[in-house]
Write a protein that holds these residues in place. Structure first.
Motif, PDB file in Angstrom:
ATOM      1  N   HIS A  88      40.414  39.342  51.570  1.00 21.88           N
ATOM      2  CA  HIS A  88      39.237  38.845  50.844  1.00 21.88           C
ATOM      3  C   HIS A  88      39.633  37.569  50.110  1.00 21.88           C
ATOM      4  O   HIS A  88      40.738  37.514  49.557  1.00 21.88           O
ATOM      5  CB  HIS A  88      38.779  39.891  49.813  1.00 21.88           C
ATOM      6  CG  HIS A  88      38.645  41.271  50.377  1.00 21.88           C
ATOM      7  ND1 HIS A  88      39.571  42.273  50.126  1.00 21.88           N
ATOM      8  CD2 HIS A  88      37.704  41.802  51.189  1.00 21.88           C
ATOM      9  CE1 HIS A  88      39.193  43.373  50.774  1.00 21.88           C
ATOM     10  NE2 HIS A  88      38.068  43.115  51.428  1.00 21.88           N
ATOM     11  N   HIS A 139      42.412  45.495  53.768  1.00 25.74           N
ATOM     12  CA  HIS A 139      43.808  45.051  53.618  1.00 25.74           C
ATOM     13  C   HIS A 139      44.666  45.643  54.738  1.00 25.74           C
ATOM     14  O   HIS A 139      45.476  44.938  55.348  1.00 25.74           O
ATOM     15  CB  HIS A 139      44.364  45.480  52.257  1.00 25.74           C
ATOM     16  CG  HIS A 139      43.751  44.768  51.094  1.00 25.74           C
ATOM     17  ND1 HIS A 139      44.410  44.573  49.897  1.00 25.74           N
ATOM     18  CD2 HIS A 139      42.525  44.202  50.931  1.00 25.74           C
ATOM     19  CE1 HIS A 139      43.630  43.926  49.057  1.00 25.74           C
ATOM     20  NE2 HIS A 139      42.477  43.701  49.655  1.00 25.74           N
ATOM     21  N   GLU A 157      46.705  46.284  45.101  1.00 25.33           N
ATOM     22  CA  GLU A 157      46.022  47.287  45.924  1.00 25.33           C
ATOM     23  C   GLU A 157      46.877  47.798  47.087  1.00 25.33           C
ATOM     24  O   GLU A 157      46.449  48.690  47.813  1.00 25.33           O
ATOM     25  CB  GLU A 157      44.711  46.696  46.469  1.00 25.33           C
ATOM     26  CG  GLU A 157      43.692  46.439  45.362  1.00 25.33           C
ATOM     27  CD  GLU A 157      42.506  45.600  45.823  1.00 25.33           C
ATOM     28  OE1 GLU A 157      41.391  46.134  45.832  1.00 25.33           O
ATOM     29  OE2 GLU A 157      42.710  44.424  46.169  1.00 25.33           O
TER      30      GLU A 157
HETATM   31 ZN   LIG Z   1      41.126  42.456  48.755  1.00 27.17          ZN
END
Ligand SMILES: [Zn+2]
Length: 233
Positions: A12, A117, A155
């Motif tokens: 992203h 991801h 993350e």
């Molecule tokens: Zn991301």
């Protein structure tokens, strides 16, 4: 000065910069080219803007961040939360690798709780394979980057190992300026404090390595092989 190139592939818009922006700045300062690739804009999840409006904002923020990094910015046309793992994505990335010929590629580690991801990781690993196969005739000739690293991203921390500590003290202010191009990082969109987390992380990683500020990267398993004929240091 050299004519090297570093490419960061993020899921992203903002991922590539928070996890690889300081590495890009470090190499650009040595005369390298930098290429930032966003698989999706990360256009969903703004508390008040719809995906179209937030997507336009993210694209503008991505272009501004790339300008601060001194890098090229490429946004692939996939939707937030819907990045597939397929040969179309893999060839898009492979063709970018053949076009820009990066010496170093950075991307996500697969140990992520975010599907986009994990899918970016999977697509990049296949893209590296496709990019290097001479048997596949494309517009540009086959090409193998010299090194691949997985970046540290809040993350993606499941089984992440910080193998390489890069001193980013000289570029830290500009790194912060680049990631703060995003409202997501400045605060107000996510409950996660991106700005504080990544600023503090460079101090924590730097402390271990003996630098004022550092970022870390993970080495792929096959690159851990060390060929030695004696153990003498
Ligand atoms: Zn991301």
């Amino acid at each position: 000065m050299s004519d090297g190139c570093i490419m960061v592939v993020g899921a992203h818009a903002a991922d590539a910069e928070v996890m690889g922006g300081a590495q890009v700045l470090t190499q650009v300062a040595q005369g390298w080219r930098g290429v930032i690739v966003h698989c999706t804009l990360g256009e969903k999840g703004h508390p008040s803007l719809d995906p179209d409006a937030y997507g336009r904002q993210k694209r503008a923020e991505a272009e501004e961040a790339a300008r601060v990094l001194g890098a090229a910015c490429i946004c692939l046309p996939y939707l937030d939360g819907e990045l597939p793992v397929d040969t179309e994505v893999q060839w898009r990335i492979a063709d970018l690798i053949r076009t820009h010929r990066p010496d170093i590629v950075l991307t996500h580690w697969k140990g992520s709780f975010h599907r986009d991801h994990r899918n970016t990781y999977a697509n990049v690993m296949e893209a590296l394979y496709l990019a290097g196969l001479t048997a596949f005739q494309r517009t540009n000739p086959a090409y193998h980057p010299r090194a691949l690293y997985f970046c540290e991203n809040w993350e993606d921390m499941e089984d992440y190992q910080p193998d390489v500590y890069l001193d980013v003290s000289p570029v830290f202010d500009r790194y912060l300026q680049a990631i703060r191009c995003y409202e997501l990082v400045r605060g107000g969109i996510s409950r996660f404090p991106y700005d504080r987390y990544y600023e503090a992380l460079t101090i924590v990683r730097g402390a271990v390595a003996g630098y004022d500020r550092a970022v870390t990267m993970m080495i792929p398993a096959r690159s851990r092989v060390q060929r030695r004929q004696t153990l003498t240091p």
